[in-house]
Design a protein around this motif. Sequence first.
Motif, short mmCIF file in Angstrom:
data_model
loop_
_atom_site.label_atom_id
_atom_site.label_comp_id
_atom_site.label_asym_id
_atom_site.label_seq_id
_atom_site.Cartn_x
_atom_site.Cartn_y
_atom_site.Cartn_z
N THR A 21 10.29 -1.25 -3.30
CA THR A 21 9.00 -0.96 -3.91
C THR A 21 8.61 -2.05 -4.90
N ASN A 95 0.25 -7.45 -3.21
CA ASN A 95 -0.40 -7.64 -1.93
C ASN A 95 0.27 -6.73 -0.91
N PHE A 96 -0.35 -6.59 0.24
CA PHE A 96 0.14 -5.61 1.19
C PHE A 96 0.11 -6.16 2.61
N ALA A 114 -0.25 5.66 3.72
CA ALA A 114 -0.31 4.74 2.57
C ALA A 114 -0.30 5.52 1.28
N ALA A 118 -2.35 2.14 -3.10
CA ALA A 118 -2.34 1.04 -2.13
C ALA A 118 -3.50 1.17 -1.15
N CYS A 122 -6.79 -1.46 -0.28
CA CYS A 122 -6.89 -2.07 1.06
C CYS A 122 -8.00 -1.45 1.91
N ASN A 141 4.87 3.20 -1.54
CA ASN A 141 4.56 2.23 -0.48
C ASN A 141 5.70 2.11 0.52
N VAL A 159 0.68 1.04 5.25
CA VAL A 159 0.45 -0.03 4.28
C VAL A 159 1.72 -0.15 3.44
N ALA A 160 2.26 -1.35 3.34
CA ALA A 160 3.55 -1.52 2.68
C ALA A 160 3.61 -2.87 1.97
N PRO A 161 4.62 -3.07 1.11
CA PRO A 161 4.76 -4.35 0.42
C PRO A 161 5.24 -5.44 1.37
N GLY A 178 -4.79 -6.77 1.33
CA GLY A 178 -5.38 -6.33 0.07
C GLY A 178 -6.79 -6.88 -0.10
#
Length: 320
Positions: A21, A95-96, A114, A118, A122, A141, A159-161, A178
Amino acid sequence: MPAAPADDAPRSYSFLGPSGTFTEVALGQVEEARGQIWKPVSNVGEALGDVLEGRSTAAVIAIENSVDGGVSVAQDALATMPGLRIVGEVLVPVNFVLVARPGTRLEDVSVVNAHPVAYGQCHLWLDAKLPTHGHIPASSNVAAAASLLDGTSTADAAVAPPGIVNHYDLDVLAENIGDNPNAVTRFVVVSRSREIPARTGADKTSLIVELPNDESGSLLGMLEQFSTRGVNLSLIESRPIGDALGRYRFVIDALGHIEDERMADALLGLRRFSPNVIFLGSYPSADRTAVDYHSRYNDEVFIEARDWLRGLLSAEPLDD
């Protein structure tokens, strides 16, 4: 209260997990946490509860985002869980990526998992690329991504890191999704320590203040406690107290340290003005930018004014 750990005992730091995370990234910037025990938890309340109950030395929580503003769940927790202090802060660029199970194509995606924050950062990209998509909220995330593989989500993508594929067998369908490439999240380090970090000249003081009554001019009266002492605010947000409609508390970040004469005088003014002032801490600003203020608010000016008043009260002879 649980006994404090011995000086040579490993310290534990709670953070919103699981591993990967943005909060874990923030914890990695906390120098005193390096080489110590990192404890992933499910939510902000659990992280702060660990600190209050002595299970962790400190917790790292998100408090503000440059796009969405304050993190209300964190602000409310700090307002209602007495005994906590902020002792530091870190900034993490955000950012994603959009990820999916291996073999999934972007055109196959109809539902996205998501975290709500986040998703909010986005949504323009998602609306443009997936105009008919649905959204399933996730607790974090990383949890959004993990749910694609553990059978707990019916979503097609998450949606993830960035770097999530280092932890999970997922395909990246799109990068840099993002809406704001300059997005930054501010995290704070929260402990039970009553020792205030030393003044650096680039400091921030966090407070929660209630207005004395709901009448015209009350908010102005609160703000004047800062403006008349030359104290600038970098954050002010209202949160409902919850006992009645129209009752709010204000979450405030003021630029300066409690040892600054102008800040100390502002706090005294707030204490006289408000029925409830929660001092959350004075600590170095993450960006290390020196606080700028007019010379008429220098420490020496406040000290001289107090000396002048003392002289009047003690009937000291006037200077020639």
